[in-house]
Design a protein around this motif. Sequence first.
Motif, PDB file in Angstrom:
ATOM      1  N   ASN A 138      34.867  19.719 -26.877  1.00 14.43           N
ATOM      2  CA  ASN A 138      35.371  18.348 -26.789  1.00 14.43           C
ATOM      3  C   ASN A 138      36.815  18.265 -27.267  1.00 14.43           C
ATOM      4  OD1 ASN A 138      34.331  15.649 -26.002  1.00 14.43           O
ATOM      5  ND2 ASN A 138      35.018  15.083 -28.036  1.00 14.43           N
ATOM      6  N   PHE A 139      37.150  19.022 -28.319  1.00 17.83           N
ATOM      7  CA  PHE A 139      38.522  19.038 -28.824  1.00 17.83           C
ATOM      8  C   PHE A 139      39.485  19.591 -27.763  1.00 17.83           C
ATOM      9  CE2 PHE A 139      41.996  21.387 -30.929  1.00 17.83           C
ATOM     10  CZ  PHE A 139      42.607  20.343 -31.612  1.00 17.83           C
ATOM     11  N   LEU A 140      39.089  20.683 -27.123  1.00 19.35           N
ATOM     12  CA  LEU A 140      39.922  21.285 -26.074  1.00 19.35           C
ATOM     13  C   LEU A 140      40.165  20.306 -24.928  1.00 19.35           C
ATOM     14  CD1 LEU A 140      38.738  24.976 -25.582  1.00 19.35           C
ATOM     15  CD2 LEU A 140      41.039  24.188 -26.171  1.00 19.35           C
ATOM     16  N   THR A 141      39.112  19.612 -24.522  1.00 24.28           N
ATOM     17  CA  THR A 141      39.265  18.667 -23.409  1.00 24.28           C
ATOM     18  C   THR A 141      40.191  17.512 -23.796  1.00 24.28           C
ATOM     19  OG1 THR A 141      37.273  17.441 -24.071  1.00 24.28           O
ATOM     20  CG2 THR A 141      36.991  19.181 -22.445  1.00 24.28           C
ATOM     21  N   GLN A 142      40.091  17.067 -25.053  1.00 27.44           N
ATOM     22  CA  GLN A 142      40.961  15.975 -25.501  1.00 27.44           C
ATOM     23  C   GLN A 142      42.429  16.400 -25.488  1.00 27.44           C
ATOM     24  OE1 GLN A 142      39.979  12.876 -26.069  1.00 27.44           O
ATOM     25  NE2 GLN A 142      37.813  13.340 -25.835  1.00 27.44           N
ATOM     26  N   LEU A 145      43.344  17.368 -21.458  1.00 25.79           N
ATOM     27  CA  LEU A 145      43.182  16.373 -20.391  1.00 25.79           C
ATOM     28  C   LEU A 145      43.547  14.949 -20.799  1.00 25.79           C
ATOM     29  CD1 LEU A 145      39.759  17.611 -18.924  1.00 25.79           C
ATOM     30  CD2 LEU A 145      42.064  18.245 -18.203  1.00 25.79           C
ATOM     31  N   ARG A 146      43.571  14.667 -22.092  1.00 22.27           N
ATOM     32  CA  ARG A 146      43.867  13.322 -22.609  1.00 22.27           C
ATOM     33  C   ARG A 146      43.151  12.254 -21.771  1.00 22.27           C
ATOM     34  NH1 ARG A 146      47.310  13.970 -26.537  1.00 22.27           N
ATOM     35  NH2 ARG A 146      48.750  15.719 -26.578  1.00 22.27           N
ATOM     36  N   PRO A 147      41.836  12.262 -21.819  1.00 25.11           N
ATOM     37  CA  PRO A 147      41.061  11.428 -20.882  1.00 25.11           C
ATOM     38  C   PRO A 147      40.926   9.958 -21.257  1.00 25.11           C
ATOM     39  CG  PRO A 147      39.604  12.638 -22.321  1.00 25.11           C
ATOM     40  CD  PRO A 147      40.986  13.073 -22.692  1.00 25.11           C
ATOM     41  N   GLY A 148      41.237   9.605 -22.506  1.00 24.30           N
ATOM     42  CA  GLY A 148      41.031   8.216 -22.904  1.00 24.30           C
ATOM     43  C   GLY A 148      39.583   7.883 -23.173  1.00 24.30           C
ATOM     44  N   ALA A 149      38.744   8.893 -23.408  1.00 22.53           N
ATOM     45  CA  ALA A 149      37.337   8.716 -23.763  1.00 22.53           C
ATOM     46  C   ALA A 149      36.981   9.800 -24.774  1.00 22.53           C
ATOM     47  CB  ALA A 149      36.448   8.820 -22.525  1.00 22.53           C
ATOM     48  N   GLU A 181      34.934  15.884 -15.206  1.00 20.29           N
ATOM     49  CA  GLU A 181      35.743  15.502 -14.049  1.00 20.29           C
ATOM     50  C   GLU A 181      35.494  14.042 -13.665  1.00 20.29           C
ATOM     51  OE1 GLU A 181      36.966  16.845  -9.516  1.00 20.29           O
ATOM     52  OE2 GLU A 181      35.306  17.884 -10.505  1.00 20.29           O
ATOM     53  N   MET A 182      34.264  13.573 -13.831  1.00 24.26           N
ATOM     54  CA  MET A 182      33.963  12.180 -13.486  1.00 24.26           C
ATOM     55  C   MET A 182      34.853  11.220 -14.277  1.00 24.26           C
ATOM     56  SD  MET A 182      31.437  11.921 -11.183  1.00 24.26           S
ATOM     57  CE  MET A 182      30.294  10.569 -11.441  1.00 24.26           C
ATOM     58  N   ILE A 183      35.018  11.482 -15.575  1.00 26.88           N
ATOM     59  CA  ILE A 183      35.834  10.603 -16.415  1.00 26.88           C
ATOM     60  C   ILE A 183      37.324  10.787 -16.117  1.00 26.88           C
ATOM     61  CG2 ILE A 183      36.547  10.099 -18.792  1.00 26.88           C
ATOM     62  CD1 ILE A 183      33.820   8.980 -18.156  1.00 26.88           C
ATOM     63  N   VAL A 184      37.751  12.032 -15.920  1.00 21.01           N
ATOM     64  CA  VAL A 184      39.169  12.302 -15.632  1.00 21.01           C
ATOM     65  C   VAL A 184      39.580  11.658 -14.309  1.00 21.01           C
ATOM     66  CG1 VAL A 184      40.857  14.116 -15.137  1.00 21.01           C
ATOM     67  CG2 VAL A 184      39.225  14.415 -17.000  1.00 21.01           C
ATOM     68  N   LEU A 222      37.598  23.771 -16.998  1.00 20.97           N
ATOM     69  CA  LEU A 222      38.531  22.986 -17.794  1.00 20.97           C
ATOM     70  C   LEU A 222      39.975  23.308 -17.402  1.00 20.97           C
ATOM     71  CD1 LEU A 222      39.248  21.102 -20.142  1.00 20.97           C
ATOM     72  CD2 LEU A 222      38.945  23.036 -21.697  1.00 20.97           C
ATOM     73  N   LEU A 223      40.284  24.592 -17.267  1.00 23.63           N
ATOM     74  CA  LEU A 223      41.635  24.999 -16.903  1.00 23.63           C
ATOM     75  C   LEU A 223      41.977  24.541 -15.485  1.00 23.63           C
ATOM     76  CD1 LEU A 223      41.739  28.573 -18.483  1.00 23.63           C
ATOM     77  CD2 LEU A 223      42.934  26.516 -19.274  1.00 23.63           C
ATOM     78  N   THR A 224      40.987  24.574 -14.595  1.00 24.21           N
ATOM     79  CA  THR A 224      41.196  24.077 -13.227  1.00 24.21           C
ATOM     80  C   THR A 224      41.532  22.583 -13.233  1.00 24.21           C
ATOM     81  OG1 THR A 224      39.686  25.732 -12.306  1.00 24.21           O
ATOM     82  CG2 THR A 224      40.149  23.808 -10.931  1.00 24.21           C
ATOM     83  N   LEU A 225      40.781  21.826 -14.030  1.00 28.93           N
ATOM     84  CA  LEU A 225      41.057  20.398 -14.132  1.00 28.93           C
ATOM     85  C   LEU A 225      42.439  20.145 -14.733  1.00 28.93           C
ATOM     86  CD1 LEU A 225      37.787  18.597 -15.368  1.00 28.93           C
ATOM     87  CD2 LEU A 225      38.956  18.321 -13.184  1.00 28.93           C
ATOM     88  N   PHE A 226      42.796  20.932 -15.740  1.00 31.28           N
ATOM     89  CA  PHE A 226      44.106  20.782 -16.385  1.00 31.28           C
ATOM     90  C   PHE A 226      45.229  21.028 -15.375  1.00 31.28           C
ATOM     91  CE2 PHE A 226      47.635  22.937 -18.712  1.00 31.28           C
ATOM     92  CZ  PHE A 226      48.100  21.822 -19.419  1.00 31.28           C
TER      93      PHE A 226
END
Length: 229
Positions: A138-142, A145-149, A181-184, A222-226
């Motif tokens: 979760n920390f890595l995604t924040q 991606l800075r998703p706002g969630a 990906e749904m949230i991003v 995660l890296l693909t989404l980034f």
Amino acid sequence: QGWALQPSLGSPACSLGNQSRFSGIDFEIIIIDDGSPDGTQEVAQQLEKIYGSDKILLRPRAKKLGLGTAYIHGMKYATGDFIVIMDADLSHHPKFIPEFIRKQKEGNFDIVSGTRYKGNGGVYGWDLKRKLISRGANFLTQVLLRPGASDLTGSFRLYRKEVLQKLMEKCVSKGYVFQMEMIVRARQLGFTVGEVPISFVDRVYGESKLGGNEIVSFLKGLLTLFATT
């Protein structure tokens, strides 16, 4: 406004629990089962007899075809304006659903996501290793991606039906990354997201599987989404 509650994939079907929680709410429960051998369909059939086929809609598939296609399959039968998606193994407790609905009405949100990492949310039944992996992910995604969630990998969510349909057209990920990906994508498309703290209890029936392959797949996704968002 109608509500479709869509417990997904395997495990004994979600208990309706205290019916008074849902008084005044027009709802249906769509149960998607991918040929699981644990008796899901039998339990769902019993619930259908108790509550009626207008409330309990069992829509099984012959074999395991993946979470994303289960969402699409369930949406075909949803008659409500909003869809609540949850695991059917009681990891996600139905008692939080009225809070999701209140939150949606309060801010007219397109999505309301259950969060384990905010307010009085939490996780029960995981060992230290699993908690560290989840927190680290979760920390890595924040950071990336800075998703706002605050909780990207959870699947207990409420969606406006047409928003869910649009997101499903855009999302290409599988596994744990699918929920992220749904949230991003929602953020990219300008949809609003509210959050409700939830208690996640490790599955009551069956076993959760999180091994090296899943972790590697998560990092690649995660890296693909980034790189693409």
